[in-house]
Design an enzyme around this catalytic site. Sequence first.
Site, PDB file in Angstrom:
ATOM      1  N   GLY A  11       9.189 -28.002  27.537  1.00 60.23           N
ATOM      2  CA  GLY A  11       9.629 -26.969  28.482  1.00 60.23           C
ATOM      3  C   GLY A  11      11.110 -26.695  28.310  1.00 60.23           C
ATOM      4  N   GLY A  13      13.094 -24.365  29.695  1.00 54.94           N
ATOM      5  CA  GLY A  13      13.437 -23.357  30.696  1.00 54.94           C
ATOM      6  C   GLY A  13      14.771 -23.639  31.370  1.00 54.94           C
ATOM      7  CG  PHE A 163      17.909 -33.588  43.231  1.00 52.44           C
ATOM      8  CD1 PHE A 163      17.152 -33.222  44.334  1.00 52.44           C
ATOM      9  CD2 PHE A 163      17.712 -34.845  42.683  1.00 52.44           C
ATOM     10  CE1 PHE A 163      16.224 -34.094  44.886  1.00 52.44           C
ATOM     11  CE2 PHE A 163      16.790 -35.735  43.234  1.00 52.44           C
ATOM     12  CZ  PHE A 163      16.042 -35.357  44.342  1.00 52.44           C
ATOM     13  CG  LEU A 164      19.247 -28.023  37.698  1.00 45.46           C
ATOM     14  CD1 LEU A 164      19.308 -26.515  37.858  1.00 45.46           C
ATOM     15  CD2 LEU A 164      19.234 -28.353  36.223  1.00 45.46           C
ATOM     16  CG  LEU A 228      18.605 -28.244  50.256  1.00 47.49           C
ATOM     17  CD1 LEU A 228      18.543 -28.316  48.739  1.00 47.49           C
ATOM     18  CD2 LEU A 228      20.060 -28.219  50.731  1.00 47.49           C
ATOM     19  CB  CYS A 277      12.716 -24.364  43.555  1.00 45.99           C
ATOM     20  SG  CYS A 277      12.774 -24.684  41.798  1.00 45.99           S
ATOM     21  NE  ARG A 347      12.430 -18.649  37.576  1.00 39.88           N
ATOM     22  CZ  ARG A 347      12.397 -19.875  37.072  1.00 39.88           C
ATOM     23  NH1 ARG A 347      11.279 -20.362  36.579  1.00 39.88           N
ATOM     24  NH2 ARG A 347      13.481 -20.616  37.059  1.00 39.88           N
ATOM     25  NE  ARG A 452      22.349 -12.584  48.958  1.00 39.32           N
ATOM     26  CZ  ARG A 452      21.609 -13.628  48.616  1.00 39.32           C
ATOM     27  NH1 ARG A 452      21.893 -14.824  49.063  1.00 39.32           N
ATOM     28  NH2 ARG A 452      20.558 -13.460  47.856  1.00 39.32           N
TER      29      ARG A 452
HETATM   30  P1  NAI Z   1      10.743 -22.256  33.352  1.00 40.31           P
HETATM   31  O1  NAI Z   1       9.566 -21.400  33.575  1.00 40.31           O
HETATM   32  O2  NAI Z   1      12.087 -21.663  33.156  1.00 40.31           O
HETATM   33  O3  NAI Z   1      10.486 -23.202  32.081  1.00 40.31           O
HETATM   34  C1  NAI Z   1       9.263 -23.838  31.826  1.00 40.31           C
HETATM   35  C2  NAI Z   1       8.968 -23.723  30.341  1.00 40.31           C
HETATM   36  O4  NAI Z   1       7.844 -24.556  30.019  1.00 40.31           O
HETATM   37  C3  NAI Z   1       8.592 -22.323  29.873  1.00 40.31           C
HETATM   38  O5  NAI Z   1       9.508 -21.898  28.879  1.00 40.31           O
HETATM   39  C4  NAI Z   1       7.155 -22.481  29.307  1.00 40.31           C
HETATM   40  O6  NAI Z   1       6.925 -21.691  28.162  1.00 40.31           O
HETATM   41  C5  NAI Z   1       7.128 -23.950  28.961  1.00 40.31           C
HETATM   42  N1  NAI Z   1       5.791 -24.534  28.859  1.00 40.31           N
HETATM   43  C6  NAI Z   1       4.754 -24.432  29.725  1.00 40.31           C
HETATM   44  N2  NAI Z   1       3.711 -25.148  29.280  1.00 40.31           N
HETATM   45  C7  NAI Z   1       4.081 -25.722  28.104  1.00 40.31           C
HETATM   46  C8  NAI Z   1       3.447 -26.582  27.151  1.00 40.31           C
HETATM   47  N3  NAI Z   1       2.214 -27.038  27.345  1.00 40.31           N
HETATM   48  N4  NAI Z   1       4.134 -26.944  26.057  1.00 40.31           N
HETATM   49  C9  NAI Z   1       5.392 -26.512  25.847  1.00 40.31           C
HETATM   50  N5  NAI Z   1       6.050 -25.717  26.707  1.00 40.31           N
HETATM   51  C10 NAI Z   1       5.410 -25.312  27.833  1.00 40.31           C
HETATM   52  O7  NAI Z   1      10.782 -23.267  34.612  1.00 40.31           O
HETATM   53  P2  NAI Z   1      12.043 -24.049  35.216  1.00 40.31           P
HETATM   54  O8  NAI Z   1      12.787 -23.196  36.175  1.00 40.31           O
HETATM   55  O9  NAI Z   1      12.784 -24.724  34.132  1.00 40.31           O
HETATM   56  O10 NAI Z   1      11.293 -25.127  36.105  1.00 40.31           O
HETATM   57  C11 NAI Z   1      10.573 -26.197  35.545  1.00 40.31           C
HETATM   58  C12 NAI Z   1      10.238 -27.188  36.633  1.00 40.31           C
HETATM   59  O11 NAI Z   1      11.426 -27.721  37.203  1.00 40.31           O
HETATM   60  C13 NAI Z   1       9.449 -26.601  37.803  1.00 40.31           C
HETATM   61  O12 NAI Z   1       8.532 -27.562  38.238  1.00 40.31           O
HETATM   62  C14 NAI Z   1      10.501 -26.386  38.863  1.00 40.31           C
HETATM   63  O13 NAI Z   1       9.976 -26.455  40.152  1.00 40.31           O
HETATM   64  C15 NAI Z   1      11.454 -27.526  38.601  1.00 40.31           C
HETATM   65  N6  NAI Z   1      12.825 -27.291  39.030  1.00 40.31           N
HETATM   66  C16 NAI Z   1      13.436 -26.080  38.807  1.00 40.31           C
HETATM   67  C17 NAI Z   1      14.751 -25.865  39.175  1.00 40.31           C
HETATM   68  C18 NAI Z   1      15.406 -24.544  38.933  1.00 40.31           C
HETATM   69  O14 NAI Z   1      16.506 -24.353  39.433  1.00 40.31           O
HETATM   70  N7  NAI Z   1      14.812 -23.624  38.214  1.00 40.31           N
HETATM   71  C19 NAI Z   1      15.559 -26.920  39.807  1.00 40.31           C
HETATM   72  C20 NAI Z   1      14.854 -28.153  39.951  1.00 40.31           C
HETATM   73  C21 NAI Z   1      13.543 -28.313  39.580  1.00 40.31           C
END
Ligand code: NAI
Length: 481
Positions: A11, A13, A163-164, A228, A277, A347, A452
């Site tokens: 992942g 992301g 937690f970022l 939060l 989130c 999002r 805001r």
């Molecule tokens: P994102 O959607 O930006 O990234 C997830 C990535 O995983 C995508 O690029 C997708 O193509 C990839 N992916 C999915 N299935 C896959 C697989 N089987 N193999 C390889 N790659 C795969 O999501 P994001 O924002 O990074 O969030 C990820 C997790 O972290 C979520 O559970 C979210 O709740 C959590 N989180 C997110 C925060 C944020 O600020 N965005 C902060 C803290 C936690």
Amino acid sequence: TNTVKKIACIGAGYVGGPSMAVIALQCPNIEVVVLDINEERIKAWNSDKLPIYEPGLEEVVFAARGRNLFFSTDTTKHLGEADVIFVSVNTPTKMSGIGAGRAADLTYWEGAARMIAAVSKSSKIVVEKSTVPVKTAEAIAKVLTRNCVDPNVKFEILSNPEFLAEGTAISDLTKPDRVLIGGQETPTGRAALEKLKWVYAHWVPDNRILMTNLWSAELAKLTANAMLAQRISSVNAISALCEATGADVSQVSYAIGMDSRIGPKFLQASVGFGGSCFQKDILNLCYVCESVGLKEVSDYWYTVVAMNDYQKQRFVERVISGMFNTVAGKRIAIFGFAFKKDTGDTRETPAIDVCRGLLADGAKCAVYDPQVAPIQMFRDLSAPKYAWDRPHGWTKSENHIMESVQAVSDPYSCAAGSHAICVLTEWDEFKGLDYAKMYDSMVKPAFVFDGRNILDHDALRKIGFVVYALGKPLDPFLVRG
Ligand code: NAI
């Protein structure tokens, strides 16, 4: 020994990219490979234009990339070689089936676990980085052990929630309030905890690395986001009361924030929280509560989401009623589309619901955001709820939306010819614009709806604007007799 030689992360992301980049920067002796099934995303991580915008991210990535930080789609090779595998895939809200609209969709998570099982020839530590429902580790352990080809391979699961906050990801990762690691209370679980702790100890002080059992770590993440979001909904609820009574929400927030038990942060009234989130994690928490028979607890947390929806709806109603109960055919300048400043992430941004509300009443929206691409705005405004979080998601766009929405590349042409400006993201640059110049180019009476509370409202009134500021005493012009 505690040594970790190679880390892989599934992942690439908002979480996987920045968090692995910081680990690579701080631990030059560990090879870190970030993997994704999305080839375009990996290509972008390997290019000069990174796929996400985050202050300070480029510096970190450019310093470590090619040295000990790599981005790749070759999952078999890198998962096979890694000692520690982070899973940081998306965990969206289910769109259909049991728990639709609330439960977490763990399809991507399970897919990642099956991938790990299929290629593992040596024992691994698998780290949950994604936010997952309580007890996910148990399910994942079953998928891993039952699918692994080699019976000698052992998996140890840790929960290490992230937690970022977007917009401050790099400083949050470099100087975290705390790092939380949950593991099994067994000798092998303990050893895995120590190994991951060793990685973080390269730059995080010992007293900031917390170790708990697995379920506490999983639940702490959901609880942190719920609390939060609850703070925002609480202050937003009070903002409505302020408008009805003549109180000023900034003064109320300041006064309560000086109570050391409450504290001053995160008390800013706004058009509503967004981001991938908060809502998802609260819905998920509600669903977990319901599944264990705690309906009252679930109902309690659900009100945080309901209040957020109310706040967005209330804002739309203020705009429409303020503009003589009709926005049909009127151009409205939308300042900011990202869910908060310093990110290009849209999002669940409140801008989606606000624009949709205005469009439903016939308005034409001209949108300016310094970091959001026009195609993203159109996609968001025409996609069904929760569809954004599918890698191969939604592409269809509705014609009437395309016709009524215009993406504009600078704030002055955005305002020109508009009846109103709605500030929906707190971008710093909005504070320094020449509003007198905009006023001259707008239809009169010209309105500002500050969702805001970042602009100088008295100065805007002097220019001639009718101003609505969230939770502030209402402009007499806006009070309907
Ligand atoms: P994102 O959607 O930006 O990234 C997830 C990535 O995983 C995508 O690029 C997708 O193509 C990839 N992916 C999915 N299935 C896959 C697989 N089987 N193999 C390889 N790659 C795969 O999501 P994001 O924002 O990074 O969030 C990820 C997790 O972290 C979520 O559970 C979210 O709740 C959590 N989180 C997110 C925060 C944020 O600020 N965005 C902060 C803290 C936690």
